[in-house]
Scaffold this motif. Structure first.
Motif, mmCIF file in Angstrom:
data_model
loop_
_atom_site.group_PDB
_atom_site.id
_atom_site.type_symbol
_atom_site.label_atom_id
_atom_site.label_comp_id
_atom_site.label_asym_id
_atom_site.label_seq_id
_atom_site.Cartn_x
_atom_site.Cartn_y
_atom_site.Cartn_z
ATOM 1 N N PHE A 34 -69.853 -6.057 69.181
ATOM 2 C CA PHE A 34 -70.153 -5.616 70.537
ATOM 3 C C PHE A 34 -71.510 -4.923 70.558
ATOM 4 C CE2 PHE A 34 -65.367 -5.497 71.009
ATOM 5 C CZ PHE A 34 -65.317 -6.615 71.832
ATOM 6 N N GLU A 35 -72.354 -5.323 71.499
ATOM 7 C CA GLU A 35 -73.718 -4.808 71.548
ATOM 8 C C GLU A 35 -73.968 -4.014 72.827
ATOM 9 O OE1 GLU A 35 -76.660 -7.829 70.953
ATOM 10 O OE2 GLU A 35 -75.448 -8.892 69.472
ATOM 11 N N ASP A 36 -74.564 -2.837 72.639
ATOM 12 C CA ASP A 36 -74.998 -2.036 73.775
ATOM 13 C C ASP A 36 -76.143 -2.788 74.456
ATOM 14 O OD1 ASP A 36 -75.539 -0.070 75.585
ATOM 15 O OD2 ASP A 36 -75.944 1.508 74.132
ATOM 16 N N GLY A 37 -76.044 -2.935 75.770
ATOM 17 C CA GLY A 37 -77.053 -3.691 76.497
ATOM 18 C C GLY A 37 -76.653 -5.129 76.738
ATOM 19 N N LYS A 38 -75.630 -5.583 76.042
ATOM 20 C CA LYS A 38 -75.125 -6.937 76.240
ATOM 21 C C LYS A 38 -73.685 -6.909 76.755
ATOM 22 C CE LYS A 38 -74.205 -11.344 73.922
ATOM 23 N NZ LYS A 38 -74.234 -12.097 72.645
ATOM 24 N N HIS A 39 -72.783 -6.380 75.946
ATOM 25 C CA HIS A 39 -71.379 -6.327 76.346
ATOM 26 C C HIS A 39 -71.066 -5.069 77.160
ATOM 27 C CE1 HIS A 39 -71.429 -8.858 72.668
ATOM 28 N NE2 HIS A 39 -70.642 -9.614 73.403
ATOM 29 N N PHE A 91 -66.307 -1.539 85.940
ATOM 30 C CA PHE A 91 -65.439 -0.791 85.027
ATOM 31 C C PHE A 91 -66.293 0.122 84.150
ATOM 32 C CE2 PHE A 91 -63.080 -4.495 86.201
ATOM 33 C CZ PHE A 91 -61.765 -4.083 86.280
ATOM 34 N N ILE A 92 -65.893 1.389 84.066
ATOM 35 C CA ILE A 92 -66.602 2.365 83.236
ATOM 36 C C ILE A 92 -65.590 3.060 82.330
ATOM 37 C CG2 ILE A 92 -67.976 4.482 83.228
ATOM 38 C CD1 ILE A 92 -69.256 3.548 85.827
ATOM 39 N N LEU A 133 -68.922 -1.590 81.503
ATOM 40 C CA LEU A 133 -68.638 -2.898 80.940
ATOM 41 C C LEU A 133 -69.463 -3.976 81.636
ATOM 42 C CD1 LEU A 133 -64.727 -2.877 80.680
ATOM 43 C CD2 LEU A 133 -66.413 -1.924 79.101
ATOM 44 N N ASN A 134 -69.965 -4.913 80.851
ATOM 45 C CA ASN A 134 -70.613 -6.100 81.392
ATOM 46 C C ASN A 134 -69.617 -7.249 81.272
ATOM 47 O OD1 ASN A 134 -72.992 -4.669 81.865
ATOM 48 N ND2 ASN A 134 -73.767 -5.087 79.814
ATOM 49 N N THR A 135 -68.721 -7.357 82.235
ATOM 50 C CA THR A 135 -67.627 -8.319 82.141
ATOM 51 C C THR A 135 -68.123 -9.766 82.101
ATOM 52 O OG1 THR A 135 -67.382 -8.196 84.552
ATOM 53 C CG2 THR A 135 -65.936 -6.805 83.224
ATOM 54 N N SER A 136 -69.309 -10.016 82.655
ATOM 55 C CA SER A 136 -69.835 -11.379 82.651
ATOM 56 C C SER A 136 -70.179 -11.860 81.242
ATOM 57 C CB SER A 136 -71.080 -11.477 83.539
ATOM 58 O OG SER A 136 -72.100 -10.610 83.074
ATOM 59 N N ALA A 137 -70.322 -10.918 80.290
ATOM 60 C CA ALA A 137 -70.651 -11.280 78.911
ATOM 61 C C ALA A 137 -69.402 -11.511 78.068
ATOM 62 C CB ALA A 137 -71.504 -10.185 78.273
ATOM 63 N N GLU A 149 -60.275 -5.729 73.647
ATOM 64 C CA GLU A 149 -60.894 -5.287 72.391
ATOM 65 C C GLU A 149 -62.100 -4.398 72.673
ATOM 66 O OE1 GLU A 149 -60.017 -5.538 69.352
ATOM 67 O OE2 GLU A 149 -58.396 -6.991 69.421
ATOM 68 N N LEU A 150 -62.913 -4.781 73.648
ATOM 69 C CA LEU A 150 -64.094 -3.989 73.967
ATOM 70 C C LEU A 150 -63.703 -2.604 74.493
ATOM 71 C CD1 LEU A 150 -67.096 -3.555 74.439
ATOM 72 C CD2 LEU A 150 -66.884 -4.781 76.621
ATOM 73 N N VAL A 151 -62.718 -2.562 75.376
ATOM 74 C CA VAL A 151 -62.277 -1.282 75.916
ATOM 75 C C VAL A 151 -61.703 -0.402 74.812
ATOM 76 C CG1 VAL A 151 -60.587 -0.173 77.430
ATOM 77 C CG2 VAL A 151 -61.907 -2.132 78.255
ATOM 78 N N ALA A 152 -60.902 -0.973 73.932
ATOM 79 C CA ALA A 152 -60.332 -0.206 72.823
ATOM 80 C C ALA A 152 -61.445 0.338 71.919
ATOM 81 C CB ALA A 152 -59.391 -1.103 72.008
ATOM 82 N N TYR A 153 -62.455 -0.472 71.708
ATOM 83 C CA TYR A 153 -63.607 -0.059 70.891
ATOM 84 C C TYR A 153 -64.364 1.106 71.534
ATOM 85 C CZ TYR A 153 -68.458 -0.425 69.181
ATOM 86 O OH TYR A 153 -69.720 -0.160 68.684
ATOM 87 N N LEU A 154 -64.592 1.003 72.853
ATOM 88 C CA LEU A 154 -65.353 2.043 73.539
ATOM 89 C C LEU A 154 -64.551 3.328 73.711
ATOM 90 C CD1 LEU A 154 -67.115 -0.134 76.282
ATOM 91 C CD2 LEU A 154 -68.132 0.852 74.218
ATOM 92 N N LEU A 155 -63.239 3.214 73.838
ATOM 93 C CA LEU A 155 -62.399 4.412 73.949
ATOM 94 C C LEU A 155 -62.503 5.274 72.704
ATOM 95 C CD1 LEU A 155 -59.167 2.996 75.627
ATOM 96 C CD2 LEU A 155 -60.732 4.670 76.637
ATOM 97 N N LYS A 156 -62.754 4.627 71.560
ATOM 98 C CA LYS A 156 -62.848 5.340 70.292
ATOM 99 C C LYS A 156 -64.285 5.708 69.924
ATOM 100 C CE LYS A 156 -58.817 2.991 68.340
ATOM 101 N NZ LYS A 156 -58.343 2.057 67.273
#
Length: 207
Positions: free
Chosen positions: A23-28, A178-179, A186-190, A199-206
């Motif tokens: 997951f990349e900041d600025g992309k996902h 979504f924040i 979140l960049n849901t389009s990616a 998976e992305l949300v779980a990653y960002l929550l941590k």
């Protein structure tokens, strides 16, 4: 034997670990210039009148169900959609807040979405909203009392303040948005799937 078992179990975890680091900041997602929340949470900015929000609602429901224990999912109704009076949009915010107080937020949200986008009903009159509340077990006196109660007024004010906060930093230019933890948009389009969203949300929550 035990050592081999540990290696095997570690290997099974590698795909998920590798996926998370992809997951990349600025992309996902985008890291916002605001303070991070101390509470694990996901906020969805949405509008009942937004067709994209209507189509995205099953995705949002599945996301809420996937959150780890202790994480909070908040729906924040906006009032900036063009072509609609702000008081009409605010009335829907109040209706959702009151429904949530009575534990009816999911039922009322689904009915509002369906009424607006499937039946093409326009809730321009408070009487229409009251009728919907009554159908969900919230009486007119209860609804009227809640409209002027401090908890409801405070919750609606918080929605507006959050909307203004993220609009000022260009993080809220449309809905649904979504924040995570007040910090990561979140960049849901990616994203390619519901699972990848979880998976992305779980990653960002941590994070």
């Amino acid at each position: 034997m035990i050592k081999k078992l540990k290696v095997a179990l570690f290997a099974l975890c590698l795909p998920m670990m590798a996926f998370a680091t992809d997951f990349e900041d600025g992309k996902h997602y985008n890291t916002l210039s605001v303070e991070k929340s101390e509470t694990a949470k996901v906020t969805e900015f949405f509008s009942f009148y937004c067709p994209h929000c209507f189509r995205f609602e099953p995705v949002a429901i599945a996301l809420e169900k996937s959150l780890p224990e202790g994480a909070v999912f908040e729906k924040s109704h906006v009032n900036f959609l063009g072509g609609l009076p702000s008081d009409v949009q605010s009335n829907l915010s109040y209706a959702y807040i009151i429904a949530k107080q009575h534990g009816k937020e999911h039922e009322v949200a689904q009915q509002l979405f369906n009424a607006i986008h499937t039946q093409h009903i326009r809730f321009t009159d408070m009487k229409d909203l009251k009728a919907l509340m009554v159908a969900n077990g919230i009486s007119e006196p209860e609804y009227d009392a809640a409209l002027v109660s401090m908890p409801v007024l405070a919750a609606e004010k918080a929605m507006v303040e959050a909307q203004e906060k993220y609009s000022k930093i260009n993080a809220l230019t449309g809905v649904p948005t979504f924040i995570v933890n007040d910090k990561y948009k979140l960049n849901t389009s990616a994203l390619k799937s519901q699972e990848e969203l979880h998976e992305l949300v779980a990653y960002l929550l941590k994070k």
